[in-house]
Design a protein around this motif. Sequence first.
Motif, PDB file in Angstrom:
ATOM      1  N   GLY A 136      -3.217  39.597 -23.478  1.00  0.00           N
ATOM      2  CA  GLY A 136      -2.977  40.979 -23.120  1.00  0.00           C
ATOM      3  C   GLY A 136      -3.859  41.440 -21.970  1.00  0.00           C
ATOM      4  O   GLY A 136      -5.040  41.079 -21.887  1.00  0.00           O
ATOM      5  N   ARG A 137      -3.286  42.264 -21.078  1.00  0.00           N
ATOM      6  CA  ARG A 137      -4.021  42.746 -19.907  1.00  0.00           C
ATOM      7  C   ARG A 137      -3.696  44.218 -19.646  1.00  0.00           C
ATOM      8  O   ARG A 137      -2.712  44.754 -20.149  1.00  0.00           O
ATOM      9  CB  ARG A 137      -3.641  41.933 -18.670  1.00  0.00           C
ATOM     10  CG  ARG A 137      -3.974  40.442 -18.750  1.00  0.00           C
ATOM     11  CD  ARG A 137      -3.495  39.724 -17.496  1.00  0.00           C
ATOM     12  NE  ARG A 137      -2.044  39.722 -17.402  1.00  0.00           N
ATOM     13  CZ  ARG A 137      -1.368  39.547 -16.258  1.00  0.00           C
ATOM     14  NH1 ARG A 137      -2.009  39.371 -15.111  1.00  0.00           N
ATOM     15  NH2 ARG A 137      -0.042  39.552 -16.255  1.00  0.00           N
ATOM     16  N   ILE A 138      -4.539  44.849 -18.839  1.00  0.00           N
ATOM     17  CA  ILE A 138      -4.217  46.134 -18.234  1.00  0.00           C
ATOM     18  C   ILE A 138      -3.987  45.880 -16.752  1.00  0.00           C
ATOM     19  O   ILE A 138      -4.825  45.262 -16.081  1.00  0.00           O
ATOM     20  CB  ILE A 138      -5.354  47.163 -18.393  1.00  0.00           C
ATOM     21  CG1 ILE A 138      -5.709  47.368 -19.864  1.00  0.00           C
ATOM     22  CG2 ILE A 138      -4.932  48.493 -17.777  1.00  0.00           C
ATOM     23  CD1 ILE A 138      -6.898  48.321 -20.072  1.00  0.00           C
ATOM     24  N   LEU A 139      -2.846  46.316 -16.261  1.00  0.00           N
ATOM     25  CA  LEU A 139      -2.528  46.212 -14.836  1.00  0.00           C
ATOM     26  C   LEU A 139      -2.506  47.616 -14.230  1.00  0.00           C
ATOM     27  O   LEU A 139      -2.384  48.610 -14.945  1.00  0.00           O
ATOM     28  CB  LEU A 139      -1.163  45.550 -14.638  1.00  0.00           C
ATOM     29  CG  LEU A 139      -0.901  44.225 -15.359  1.00  0.00           C
ATOM     30  CD1 LEU A 139       0.513  43.732 -15.043  1.00  0.00           C
ATOM     31  CD2 LEU A 139      -1.929  43.178 -14.991  1.00  0.00           C
ATOM     32  N   ASN A 193      -0.857  47.920 -26.900  1.00  0.00           N
ATOM     33  CA  ASN A 193       0.325  48.765 -27.051  1.00  0.00           C
ATOM     34  C   ASN A 193       0.117  50.175 -26.525  1.00  0.00           C
ATOM     35  O   ASN A 193       0.846  50.643 -25.663  1.00  0.00           O
ATOM     36  CB  ASN A 193       0.736  48.792 -28.531  1.00  0.00           C
ATOM     37  CG  ASN A 193       2.133  49.318 -28.730  1.00  0.00           C
ATOM     38  OD1 ASN A 193       2.476  50.394 -28.259  1.00  0.00           O
ATOM     39  ND2 ASN A 193       2.959  48.568 -29.447  1.00  0.00           N
ATOM     40  N   GLY A 194      -0.886  50.917 -27.053  1.00  0.00           N
ATOM     41  CA  GLY A 194      -1.124  52.296 -26.642  1.00  0.00           C
ATOM     42  C   GLY A 194      -2.271  52.394 -25.654  1.00  0.00           C
ATOM     43  O   GLY A 194      -3.204  51.581 -25.663  1.00  0.00           O
ATOM     44  N   LEU A 195      -2.235  53.438 -24.787  1.00  0.00           N
ATOM     45  CA  LEU A 195      -3.247  53.575 -23.743  1.00  0.00           C
ATOM     46  C   LEU A 195      -3.389  55.041 -23.356  1.00  0.00           C
ATOM     47  O   LEU A 195      -2.413  55.776 -23.267  1.00  0.00           O
ATOM     48  CB  LEU A 195      -2.835  52.770 -22.502  1.00  0.00           C
ATOM     49  CG  LEU A 195      -3.751  52.831 -21.274  1.00  0.00           C
ATOM     50  CD1 LEU A 195      -5.053  52.088 -21.538  1.00  0.00           C
ATOM     51  CD2 LEU A 195      -3.031  52.231 -20.060  1.00  0.00           C
ATOM     52  N   ASP A 196      -4.635  55.464 -23.118  1.00  0.00           N
ATOM     53  CA  ASP A 196      -4.901  56.780 -22.557  1.00  0.00           C
ATOM     54  C   ASP A 196      -6.312  56.798 -22.000  1.00  0.00           C
ATOM     55  O   ASP A 196      -7.096  55.856 -22.211  1.00  0.00           O
ATOM     56  CB  ASP A 196      -4.714  57.884 -23.600  1.00  0.00           C
ATOM     57  CG  ASP A 196      -4.393  59.240 -22.966  1.00  0.00           C
ATOM     58  OD1 ASP A 196      -4.237  59.312 -21.729  1.00  0.00           O
ATOM     59  OD2 ASP A 196      -4.313  60.239 -23.714  1.00  0.00           O
ATOM     60  N   PHE A 197      -6.666  57.883 -21.291  1.00  0.00           N
ATOM     61  CA  PHE A 197      -7.947  57.996 -20.606  1.00  0.00           C
ATOM     62  C   PHE A 197      -8.684  59.250 -21.052  1.00  0.00           C
ATOM     63  O   PHE A 197      -8.073  60.256 -21.402  1.00  0.00           O
ATOM     64  CB  PHE A 197      -7.739  58.064 -19.089  1.00  0.00           C
ATOM     65  CG  PHE A 197      -7.196  56.804 -18.482  1.00  0.00           C
ATOM     66  CD1 PHE A 197      -8.039  55.859 -17.934  1.00  0.00           C
ATOM     67  CD2 PHE A 197      -5.830  56.580 -18.461  1.00  0.00           C
ATOM     68  CE1 PHE A 197      -7.538  54.697 -17.372  1.00  0.00           C
ATOM     69  CE2 PHE A 197      -5.313  55.421 -17.892  1.00  0.00           C
ATOM     70  CZ  PHE A 197      -6.177  54.477 -17.354  1.00  0.00           C
ATOM     71  N   ASP A 198     -10.025  59.194 -20.995  1.00  0.00           N
ATOM     72  CA  ASP A 198     -10.813  60.401 -21.208  1.00  0.00           C
ATOM     73  C   ASP A 198     -11.170  61.016 -19.856  1.00  0.00           C
ATOM     74  O   ASP A 198     -10.807  60.495 -18.795  1.00  0.00           O
ATOM     75  CB  ASP A 198     -12.055  60.117 -22.061  1.00  0.00           C
ATOM     76  CG  ASP A 198     -13.081  59.202 -21.378  1.00  0.00           C
ATOM     77  OD1 ASP A 198     -13.042  59.062 -20.135  1.00  0.00           O
ATOM     78  OD2 ASP A 198     -13.935  58.633 -22.086  1.00  0.00           O
ATOM     79  N   ALA A 199     -11.862  62.138 -19.894  1.00  0.00           N
ATOM     80  CA  ALA A 199     -12.174  62.871 -18.669  1.00  0.00           C
ATOM     81  C   ALA A 199     -13.116  62.111 -17.743  1.00  0.00           C
ATOM     82  O   ALA A 199     -13.191  62.401 -16.539  1.00  0.00           O
ATOM     83  CB  ALA A 199     -12.786  64.227 -19.022  1.00  0.00           C
ATOM     84  N   MET A 232      -1.173  54.242 -11.421  1.00  0.00           N
ATOM     85  CA  MET A 232      -0.488  54.049 -12.696  1.00  0.00           C
ATOM     86  C   MET A 232      -1.027  52.778 -13.350  1.00  0.00           C
ATOM     87  O   MET A 232      -1.196  51.742 -12.689  1.00  0.00           O
ATOM     88  CB  MET A 232       1.021  53.934 -12.503  1.00  0.00           C
ATOM     89  CG  MET A 232       1.660  55.185 -11.917  1.00  0.00           C
ATOM     90  SD  MET A 232       1.407  56.698 -12.898  1.00  0.00           S
ATOM     91  CE  MET A 232       2.374  56.341 -14.362  1.00  0.00           C
ATOM     92  N   TYR A 233      -1.317  52.878 -14.645  1.00  0.00           N
ATOM     93  CA  TYR A 233      -1.838  51.760 -15.427  1.00  0.00           C
ATOM     94  C   TYR A 233      -0.794  51.382 -16.476  1.00  0.00           C
ATOM     95  O   TYR A 233      -0.180  52.258 -17.099  1.00  0.00           O
ATOM     96  CB  TYR A 233      -3.145  52.152 -16.111  1.00  0.00           C
ATOM     97  CG  TYR A 233      -4.306  52.313 -15.156  1.00  0.00           C
ATOM     98  CD1 TYR A 233      -5.311  51.354 -15.083  1.00  0.00           C
ATOM     99  CD2 TYR A 233      -4.392  53.419 -14.306  1.00  0.00           C
ATOM    100  CE1 TYR A 233      -6.371  51.492 -14.198  1.00  0.00           C
ATOM    101  CE2 TYR A 233      -5.441  53.563 -13.411  1.00  0.00           C
ATOM    102  CZ  TYR A 233      -6.427  52.593 -13.365  1.00  0.00           C
ATOM    103  OH  TYR A 233      -7.478  52.735 -12.474  1.00  0.00           O
ATOM    104  N   VAL A 234      -0.602  50.092 -16.666  1.00  0.00           N
ATOM    105  CA  VAL A 234       0.386  49.619 -17.634  1.00  0.00           C
ATOM    106  C   VAL A 234      -0.180  48.424 -18.390  1.00  0.00           C
ATOM    107  O   VAL A 234      -0.906  47.590 -17.828  1.00  0.00           O
ATOM    108  CB  VAL A 234       1.715  49.254 -16.924  1.00  0.00           C
ATOM    109  CG1 VAL A 234       1.519  48.153 -15.898  1.00  0.00           C
ATOM    110  CG2 VAL A 234       2.778  48.857 -17.946  1.00  0.00           C
ATOM    111  N   LEU A 235       0.124  48.368 -19.668  1.00  0.00           N
ATOM    112  CA  LEU A 235      -0.311  47.247 -20.492  1.00  0.00           C
ATOM    113  C   LEU A 235       0.690  46.109 -20.389  1.00  0.00           C
ATOM    114  O   LEU A 235       1.903  46.330 -20.398  1.00  0.00           O
ATOM    115  CB  LEU A 235      -0.441  47.687 -21.951  1.00  0.00           C
ATOM    116  CG  LEU A 235      -1.420  48.830 -22.209  1.00  0.00           C
ATOM    117  CD1 LEU A 235      -1.407  49.223 -23.677  1.00  0.00           C
ATOM    118  CD2 LEU A 235      -2.822  48.446 -21.772  1.00  0.00           C
TER     119      LEU A 235
END
Length: 328
Positions: free
Chosen positions: A134-137, A159-165, A116-119
């Motif tokens: 700001g970081r990604i954890l 604020n927003g986050l998502d991943f590609d394939a 799980m990734y959280v900003l």
Amino acid sequence: MPARGFHRSAARAVGVSALATALMAGTVTSVASAAPQAPQPATSPFCAPATASVLVGHRVPLLDWTENLAYDDAGNLWVSRMASGAVERFDADGERTATVPVDMPGAVRRGPDGMMYVLAGNNPIGMIPDLRQGRILRFDPDVADPVAKEFARGFGMPNGLDFDADGNAYLADTAGSVVKVRPDGTVDTQWSSRAPKNFQLDRGVNVGGFDGLVVTDGAVYVSLIQSVSGRILRIPLDDPGGATVAADLTVAGIPLLPDDMAAAPDGTLYVATASGRLVHVDPASGEHCSVLSGQPMTAVSFMPGSDSDLAVSTELGDVLHVRLGEAG
């Protein structure tokens, strides 16, 4: 006023001021090649009304503000709570089973590696260049007491986050732009430098406020919560300089303040708005309509194994179970 309420109000105040300036100056423009269409009529199957019930109730109004949410591989729900500085895990019965401390958490997402990734640092103070914290954890969602560790840093107000394939992360930084982060945690500066920035009016960014984000159908879709037209941009993954307008979410000319969103299997989007509407959007045509109205909403996630049940987070602190209406 609770901490998160203050921070959101501060961010919106900046946006309102900027909107007013742009409107008075007559400088707000759109991307002509992607003019959004009018909302669909309420009788359209596309606009079938949804129903809502409380999945996880709030304990203290506003102090329990739910900023974002996502499911892990085991079907547990993870919820970002701004004021308490934590991401919480809930089981299928709605019982809280873990709490992970995170400073001002933004989006939480399952990564392609199952982590799980959280900003962290989703705070307007990060809009000041010298105070970018700001970081990604990331953390293992399967252990009893997860601990979040740093994956990437150097962002303003993530604020927003998502991943590609391919495992690349895309981050909506309200402080200025959309950022691509490689699977090793380094920023793809070439891609990111070509992506839209705040106030690039000729590229469809009528003010700014990059907020919610989802990756689907070869593109990043990002909401501009401070936009004069409730704008959602489409940014091709292979051409970040070729952004177009996917939709403008307004009612009677008033922007709906789009926050985070989720992509349905058919390629349409469901967008949570701070105006209290859940909006169904066809990004191919720009057509949209509200399928649910209620308390201000912040994020949307499809429930595991379902294409008609959503979990929706709210500013009050509730997590709603939203069941979409029949499309036939």
